[in-house]
Design an enzyme around this catalytic site. Structure first.
Site, PDB file in Angstrom:
ATOM      1  N   TYR A 153       0.804  -1.222   0.000  1.00 37.01           N
ATOM      2  CA  TYR A 153       0.000   0.000   0.000  1.00 37.01           C
ATOM      3  C   TYR A 153       0.842   1.280   0.000  1.00 37.01           C
ATOM      4  CZ  TYR A 153      -3.123  -3.646   1.549  1.00 37.01           C
ATOM      5  OH  TYR A 153      -3.815  -4.814   1.647  1.00 37.01           O
ATOM      6  N   SER A 154       2.136   1.144  -0.080  1.00 38.85           N
ATOM      7  CA  SER A 154       3.039   2.283   0.067  1.00 38.85           C
ATOM      8  C   SER A 154       3.370   2.961  -1.260  1.00 38.85           C
ATOM      9  CB  SER A 154       4.342   1.805   0.718  1.00 38.85           C
ATOM     10  OG  SER A 154       5.252   2.863   0.838  1.00 38.85           O
TER      11      SER A 154
END
Length: 90
Positions: free
Chosen positions: A60-61
């Site tokens: 999710y980064s």
């Protein structure tokens, strides 16, 4: 029902604005070094809290965008499995 602009007694007592979540505060980014320190902190947080053993494993980064742009190496931050027993992560 409480209006969104009404403050609770606790917010008034603690002089909270009601905009930010408790225990969080604004921070003015002073310079490029300060910005980079904050980005590093955000990228490494999933490792620090034990969700993954390396930054690149956190899907999710925005770290992945910076790798694609050539700003960071895929192995930035290392792999904590080289430093500790990784039986908990398997």
């Amino acid at each position: 029902m409480q209006n969104r602009t009404d403050k609770t007694a606790s917010q008034l007592k603690k002089r909270e604005s009601g905009i930010w979540q408790r225990r969080f505060w604004e921070h003015l980014i002073r310079d490029d070094r300060d910005l980079n320190n904050h980005i590093d902190y955000i990228y490494y947080n999933p490792v620090k809290h034990g969700y993954v053993t390396k930054v690149s494993d956190w899907e999710y980064s925005s770290f992945h965008r910076d790798v694609r742009l050539g700003l960071l190496d895929e192995d930035w931050g290392g792999d904590i499995c080289h430093e500790i027993s990784c039986l908990d992560f398997e």
